[in-house]
Scaffold this active site. Structure first.
Site, PDB file in Angstrom:
ATOM      1  N   LYS A 135      27.748  -4.363  -2.033  1.00  0.00           N
ATOM      2  CA  LYS A 135      29.204  -4.154  -2.083  1.00  0.00           C
ATOM      3  C   LYS A 135      29.725  -3.535  -0.788  1.00  0.00           C
ATOM      4  O   LYS A 135      30.873  -3.115  -0.716  1.00  0.00           O
ATOM      5  CB  LYS A 135      29.557  -3.226  -3.246  1.00  0.00           C
ATOM      6  CG  LYS A 135      29.120  -3.716  -4.605  1.00  0.00           C
ATOM      7  CD  LYS A 135      29.544  -2.688  -5.662  1.00  0.00           C
ATOM      8  CE  LYS A 135      28.913  -2.958  -6.991  1.00  0.00           C
ATOM      9  NZ  LYS A 135      29.080  -1.818  -7.905  1.00  0.00           N
ATOM     10  N   ARG A 164      11.563   3.554   3.440  1.00  0.00           N
ATOM     11  CA  ARG A 164      11.086   2.615   4.463  1.00  0.00           C
ATOM     12  C   ARG A 164      12.253   1.721   4.822  1.00  0.00           C
ATOM     13  O   ARG A 164      12.975   1.228   3.949  1.00  0.00           O
ATOM     14  CB  ARG A 164       9.940   1.782   3.917  1.00  0.00           C
ATOM     15  CG  ARG A 164       9.653   0.572   4.769  1.00  0.00           C
ATOM     16  CD  ARG A 164       8.380  -0.118   4.405  1.00  0.00           C
ATOM     17  NE  ARG A 164       7.223   0.680   4.754  1.00  0.00           N
ATOM     18  CZ  ARG A 164       5.976   0.195   4.796  1.00  0.00           C
ATOM     19  NH1 ARG A 164       5.745  -1.068   4.493  1.00  0.00           N
ATOM     20  NH2 ARG A 164       4.968   0.981   5.124  1.00  0.00           N
ATOM     21  N   HIS A 166       5.553   5.568  11.836  1.00  0.00           N
ATOM     22  CA  HIS A 166       5.060   5.552  10.459  1.00  0.00           C
ATOM     23  C   HIS A 166       4.186   6.801  10.295  1.00  0.00           C
ATOM     24  O   HIS A 166       2.957   6.720  10.216  1.00  0.00           O
ATOM     25  CB  HIS A 166       4.247   4.274  10.253  1.00  0.00           C
ATOM     26  CG  HIS A 166       3.959   3.918   8.823  1.00  0.00           C
ATOM     27  ND1 HIS A 166       4.107   4.802   7.780  1.00  0.00           N
ATOM     28  CD2 HIS A 166       3.503   2.759   8.272  1.00  0.00           C
ATOM     29  CE1 HIS A 166       3.759   4.194   6.652  1.00  0.00           C
ATOM     30  NE2 HIS A 166       3.395   2.962   6.926  1.00  0.00           N
ATOM     31  N   ARG A 198       0.798  -1.229   0.000  1.00  0.00           N
ATOM     32  CA  ARG A 198       0.000   0.000   0.000  1.00  0.00           C
ATOM     33  C   ARG A 198       0.830   1.279   0.000  1.00  0.00           C
ATOM     34  O   ARG A 198       0.593   2.191  -0.786  1.00  0.00           O
ATOM     35  CB  ARG A 198      -0.882   0.071   1.274  1.00  0.00           C
ATOM     36  CG  ARG A 198      -2.213  -0.535   1.146  1.00  0.00           C
ATOM     37  CD  ARG A 198      -2.648  -1.035   2.507  1.00  0.00           C
ATOM     38  NE  ARG A 198      -1.765  -2.128   2.881  1.00  0.00           N
ATOM     39  CZ  ARG A 198      -1.953  -3.388   2.502  1.00  0.00           C
ATOM     40  NH1 ARG A 198      -3.002  -3.714   1.822  1.00  0.00           N
ATOM     41  NH2 ARG A 198      -1.099  -4.331   2.830  1.00  0.00           N
ATOM     42  N   THR A 199       1.779   1.333   0.928  1.00  0.00           N
ATOM     43  CA  THR A 199       2.511   2.592   1.090  1.00  0.00           C
ATOM     44  C   THR A 199       3.291   2.904  -0.182  1.00  0.00           C
ATOM     45  O   THR A 199       3.265   4.027  -0.696  1.00  0.00           O
ATOM     46  CB  THR A 199       3.448   2.504   2.312  1.00  0.00           C
ATOM     47  OG1 THR A 199       2.658   2.098   3.424  1.00  0.00           O
ATOM     48  CG2 THR A 199       4.106   3.828   2.614  1.00  0.00           C
TER      49      THR A 199
HETATM   50  C1  NCD Z   1       1.820  -1.019   8.226  1.00  0.00           C
HETATM   51  C2  NCD Z   1       3.331  -0.953   8.389  1.00  0.00           C
HETATM   52  O1  NCD Z   1       4.067  -1.186   7.451  1.00  0.00           O
HETATM   53  O2  NCD Z   1       3.724  -0.612   9.491  1.00  0.00           O
HETATM   54  N1  NCD Z   1       1.418  -1.188   6.900  1.00  0.00           N
HETATM   55  C3  NCD Z   1       1.226  -0.080   6.115  1.00  0.00           C
HETATM   56  O3  NCD Z   1       2.147   0.657   5.832  1.00  0.00           O
HETATM   57  N2  NCD Z   1      -0.008   0.206   5.730  1.00  0.00           N
HETATM   58  C4  NCD Z   1       1.171  -1.969   9.154  1.00  0.00           C
HETATM   59  C5  NCD Z   1       1.647  -3.369   9.254  1.00  0.00           C
HETATM   60  O4  NCD Z   1       2.540  -3.811   8.513  1.00  0.00           O
HETATM   61  O5  NCD Z   1       1.096  -4.068  10.089  1.00  0.00           O
END
Ligand code: NCD
Length: 344
Positions: free
Chosen positions: A101, A122, A155, A72-73
């Site tokens: 490397k 991320r 997040h 999703r993100t």
């Molecule tokens: C969440 C995450 O990555 O923290 N997912 C997301 O980004 N929508 C929640 C999760 O992984 O449980």
């Protein structure tokens, strides 16, 4: 006192690293929700307007650096970039980058900054986004950096979309003030709920019912942060209840926010009956408009059988992710005069 409402937030945000940032105050969040709605309803519907929006940030480039799984993100950020005309480059598999490397994360991120105007990342490492942003700030190309999920801690962009989903739902009912919000599940390692709680500091009279097994309780630092909030009237202070009794917690609630068990962060074999932290049809046997949110992906805590209930907002919540990220990228990389955007 009749204070003018600020309508121009150009330059307000440099990076988006943590929901604890001072920039995320009430005035900004109200504006952010209005801006998101304006983009969603006034620009995101008709082809002519979509074409206009695609011109707003033409020539800008974004790097998506995702070294942890994401559906999703990642896709909502790519979609948001596409809406605004931003070109995207990405690394999703660290095995195809120079980290194989032996290149350090900071060198990789500084390298990205040579080519793009914004970095969205991320990582399984909680503090990496903050370290990387400080590192970039000390260079000649301090491009903005967005934390799109860092380890178990934060997040912030998920929290913004969750907050927008609440704001949109309760717009005509005093927005988010005085609402009873139940947050359920693995509160220790679910980074989304930490960031959400941090943003909720801005609302008066909030009651948070935190439902988890004791081993997976909300980190003390999050509770302390909320307790440090000082409103003028005692009745506006956030009320925090910690419990493992979901049945009692949903009684009279305005929202229930579920989370999955974050197995990937547990070294130990964890022996918890997580079924006690799942929503069941019995919880919905109330005429009350208790809305349901989940950051997804979901496990058995939110069975698909409950999707038909109109109070279940998970799909709308997901789509809101695209709109809030469009608003956020717009704010970080603005080009045109703000007033030209019709913010209601
Ligand atoms: C969440 C995450 O990555 O923290 N997912 C997301 O980004 N929508 C929640 C999760 O992984 O449980």
């Amino acid at each position: 006192m009749n204070r003018a409402v600020r309508t121009d937030y150009r330059g307000h945000l440099k990076h988006v690293l943590s929901a604890t940032q001072d920039e995320f105050d009430r005035e900004f969040l109200n504006h952010f929700c209005d801006l998101t709605s304006a983009i969603r309803t006034k620009y995101g519907k008709k082809q002519d307007d979509l074409i206009k929006m695609k011109g707003w940030l033409v020539g800008k480039r974004a790097m998506l650096y995702f070294t942890q799984p994401s559906t999703r993100t990642f896709i909502s950020f790519v979609s948001a970039c596409q809406m605004l005309g931003i070109d995207v480059v990405h690394v999703q598999d660290p095995n195809v980058s120079s980290s194989v490397k032996g290149e350090s994360e900071l060198d990789s991120i500084r390298t990205f900054s040579s080519f793009v105007d914004i970095i969205i990342m991320r990582s399984p490492i909680s503090g990496l986004a903050v370290d990387a942003a400080r590192h970039l700030d000390a260079t000649k190309r301090p491009v903005p950096l967005i934390n799109a999920g860092g380890g178990t801690k934060e997040h912030p962009t998920q929290a913004l979309l969750d907050l927008y989903t609440f704001d949109r739902t309760w717009r005509k009912q005093g927005r988010i003030d005085n609402k009873v919000i139940v947050i359920v599940g693995d509160l220790r390692d679910s980074r989304t709920v930490h960031s959400l709680c941090y943003l909720l500091r801005n609302y008066r009279g909030i009651e948070l019912r935190l439902v988890s097994p004791p081993e997976l309780a909300m980190p003390r630092e999050v509770i302390q942060f909320l307790k440090a909030v000082k409103w003028e009237h005692e009745s506006d202070q956030p009320k925090i209840v910690e419990t493992d009794d979901l049945d009692a917690a949903v009684d009279g609630a305005d929202a229930v926010y579920l989370t999955r068990l974050q197995k990937e962060y547990k070294d130990e074999e964890i022996d918890i009956d997580y079924s006690r932290f799942a929503l069941r049809p019995v919880h919905l046997e109330t005429p009350r408009k208790m809305v349901i949110l989940h950051p997804m992906p979901r496990g058995p805590e939110l069975p698909p059988e409950l999707d038909a209930d109109p109070r279940n907002l998970i799909w709308r919540q997901q789509r809101n992710g695209m709109w809030t990220r469009t608003a956020l990228l717009y704010l970080l990389l603005w080009k045109m005069s703000y007033e030209k955007l019709m913010v209601s």
